[in-house]
Design a protein around this motif. Sequence first.
Motif, mmCIF file in Angstrom:
data_model
loop_
_atom_site.group_PDB
_atom_site.id
_atom_site.type_symbol
_atom_site.label_atom_id
_atom_site.label_comp_id
_atom_site.label_asym_id
_atom_site.label_seq_id
_atom_site.Cartn_x
_atom_site.Cartn_y
_atom_site.Cartn_z
ATOM 1 N N LYS A 1 35.747 -39.338 51.707
ATOM 2 C CA LYS A 1 34.884 -39.447 52.723
ATOM 3 C C LYS A 1 33.468 -38.289 52.089
ATOM 4 O O LYS A 1 33.920 -37.211 52.492
ATOM 5 C CB LYS A 1 34.977 -37.938 54.202
ATOM 6 C CG LYS A 1 33.983 -37.932 55.468
ATOM 7 C CD LYS A 1 34.459 -36.925 56.282
ATOM 8 C CE LYS A 1 33.287 -37.090 57.393
ATOM 9 N NZ LYS A 1 33.464 -35.542 57.410
ATOM 10 N N LEU A 2 32.621 -38.840 51.851
ATOM 11 C CA LEU A 2 31.246 -38.373 51.210
ATOM 12 C C LEU A 2 30.189 -37.445 52.338
ATOM 13 O O LEU A 2 30.056 -38.700 53.382
ATOM 14 C CB LEU A 2 30.528 -39.699 50.402
ATOM 15 C CG LEU A 2 29.432 -39.134 49.553
ATOM 16 C CD1 LEU A 2 29.187 -37.728 49.145
ATOM 17 C CD2 LEU A 2 28.473 -39.265 49.298
ATOM 18 N N ASP A 3 30.245 -36.424 52.189
ATOM 19 C CA ASP A 3 29.921 -35.388 53.393
ATOM 20 C C ASP A 3 28.568 -34.757 52.839
ATOM 21 O O ASP A 3 28.417 -34.412 51.345
ATOM 22 C CB ASP A 3 30.493 -35.164 54.330
ATOM 23 C CG ASP A 3 31.473 -33.766 53.414
ATOM 24 O OD1 ASP A 3 31.030 -33.290 52.451
ATOM 25 O OD2 ASP A 3 32.453 -33.387 53.762
ATOM 26 N N PRO A 4 27.508 -34.337 53.480
ATOM 27 C CA PRO A 4 26.444 -33.253 52.927
ATOM 28 C C PRO A 4 27.155 -31.913 52.310
ATOM 29 O O PRO A 4 26.430 -32.103 51.241
ATOM 30 C CB PRO A 4 25.924 -32.906 54.363
ATOM 31 C CG PRO A 4 26.604 -33.608 55.082
ATOM 32 C CD PRO A 4 27.391 -34.317 55.516
ATOM 33 N N CYS B 1 29.611 -43.105 44.011
ATOM 34 C CA CYS B 1 30.756 -42.773 45.086
ATOM 35 C C CYS B 1 31.639 -44.230 44.510
ATOM 36 O O CYS B 1 30.546 -44.900 45.791
ATOM 37 C CB CYS B 1 30.164 -41.969 46.225
ATOM 38 S SG CYS B 1 29.277 -40.805 46.103
ATOM 39 N N PRO B 2 32.145 -44.859 43.652
ATOM 40 C CA PRO B 2 32.384 -45.787 43.858
ATOM 41 C C PRO B 2 33.081 -45.752 45.424
ATOM 42 O O PRO B 2 33.437 -47.831 45.438
ATOM 43 C CB PRO B 2 33.681 -46.381 43.013
ATOM 44 C CG PRO B 2 34.042 -44.507 42.302
ATOM 45 C CD PRO B 2 32.735 -44.096 42.984
ATOM 46 N N TRP C 1 28.043 -46.259 46.783
ATOM 47 C CA TRP C 1 26.917 -45.369 46.622
ATOM 48 C C TRP C 1 26.369 -45.226 45.450
ATOM 49 O O TRP C 1 27.010 -44.499 44.786
ATOM 50 C CB TRP C 1 27.277 -44.631 47.836
ATOM 51 C CG TRP C 1 25.903 -43.885 48.765
ATOM 52 C CD1 TRP C 1 25.297 -44.427 48.458
ATOM 53 C CD2 TRP C 1 25.937 -42.861 47.938
ATOM 54 N NE1 TRP C 1 23.644 -43.243 48.937
ATOM 55 C CE2 TRP C 1 24.039 -42.688 48.292
ATOM 56 C CE3 TRP C 1 26.193 -41.341 47.139
ATOM 57 C CZ2 TRP C 1 23.762 -40.911 48.782
ATOM 58 C CZ3 TRP C 1 25.276 -40.065 47.428
ATOM 59 C CH2 TRP C 1 23.937 -39.719 47.916
ATOM 60 N N VAL C 2 25.286 -45.352 44.943
ATOM 61 C CA VAL C 2 24.944 -44.813 43.635
ATOM 62 C C VAL C 2 23.336 -44.645 44.179
ATOM 63 O O VAL C 2 22.325 -45.041 44.792
ATOM 64 C CB VAL C 2 24.987 -46.003 42.416
ATOM 65 C CG1 VAL C 2 24.424 -47.332 42.979
ATOM 66 C CG2 VAL C 2 24.586 -44.937 40.938
ATOM 67 N N VAL C 3 23.238 -42.442 43.812
ATOM 68 C CA VAL C 3 21.571 -43.059 43.869
ATOM 69 C C VAL C 3 21.402 -41.891 42.898
ATOM 70 O O VAL C 3 22.245 -41.753 42.245
ATOM 71 C CB VAL C 3 21.486 -41.850 45.695
ATOM 72 C CG1 VAL C 3 22.191 -40.804 45.036
ATOM 73 C CG2 VAL C 3 19.958 -41.745 45.444
ATOM 74 N N ALA C 4 19.971 -42.173 42.542
ATOM 75 C CA ALA C 4 19.554 -40.950 40.924
ATOM 76 C C ALA C 4 18.024 -40.285 41.464
ATOM 77 O O ALA C 4 17.149 -41.181 42.267
ATOM 78 C CB ALA C 4 19.296 -41.911 40.214
ATOM 79 N N TRP C 5 18.197 -39.136 41.077
ATOM 80 C CA TRP C 5 16.659 -39.305 41.993
ATOM 81 C C TRP C 5 15.675 -37.898 39.854
ATOM 82 O O TRP C 5 16.409 -37.850 39.277
ATOM 83 C CB TRP C 5 16.667 -37.315 42.498
ATOM 84 C CG TRP C 5 17.486 -37.784 43.259
ATOM 85 C CD1 TRP C 5 16.172 -38.134 44.937
ATOM 86 C CD2 TRP C 5 18.347 -37.936 43.811
ATOM 87 N NE1 TRP C 5 17.072 -38.161 45.733
ATOM 88 C CE2 TRP C 5 19.084 -37.955 45.330
ATOM 89 C CE3 TRP C 5 19.825 -37.247 43.629
ATOM 90 C CZ2 TRP C 5 19.756 -37.999 46.451
ATOM 91 C CZ3 TRP C 5 20.935 -37.799 43.611
ATOM 92 C CH2 TRP C 5 21.158 -37.680 45.749
ATOM 93 N N PRO C 6 14.837 -38.006 40.621
ATOM 94 C CA PRO C 6 14.172 -37.280 38.629
ATOM 95 C C PRO C 6 14.488 -36.141 39.288
ATOM 96 O O PRO C 6 14.487 -34.807 40.177
ATOM 97 C CB PRO C 6 12.363 -37.894 39.144
ATOM 98 C CG PRO C 6 12.375 -38.619 39.895
ATOM 99 C CD PRO C 6 13.619 -39.198 40.996
ATOM 100 N N ILE C 7 14.900 -35.597 37.973
ATOM 101 C CA ILE C 7 15.217 -33.577 38.422
ATOM 102 C C ILE C 7 13.514 -33.434 38.478
ATOM 103 O O ILE C 7 14.520 -31.860 39.203
ATOM 104 C CB ILE C 7 15.723 -33.580 36.339
ATOM 105 C CG1 ILE C 7 17.239 -34.474 36.134
ATOM 106 C CG2 ILE C 7 15.796 -32.365 35.976
ATOM 107 C CD1 ILE C 7 17.620 -34.706 34.130
#
Length: 97
Positions: free
Chosen positions: A40-43, A74-75, A79-85
């Motif tokens: 479970k992916l939670d905050p 998260c396979p 779900w995959v997400v990326a942000w600028p550092i």
Amino acid sequence: MEPLQASAPEPLQTAAPTIGGADAGFIIGGVIFELKTIVKLDPQAARKALLQLIGYTLLGYDDEYATSQFGIYCPRQEWVVAWPIWQFVFPMSNVFQ
């Protein structure tokens, strides 16, 4: 689509030995990823992964892998997400005050 740049599985950051060890999940094309296989992916899990990524980034004193973004993969949730550092590190450093 651009071809992927060099990748590094479980990269060891320059300062990691100083703190007893640290390795990120993997780096692909300047994005440092944390791999999470939790059910479970939670905050709270996402927050913990982000804090880990910030730590890994700050430990890379020599910027050996030229990372400019970090992300979470998260396979199980597909779900995959990326942000600028800079979106995370600069606000915490007060460099613009």
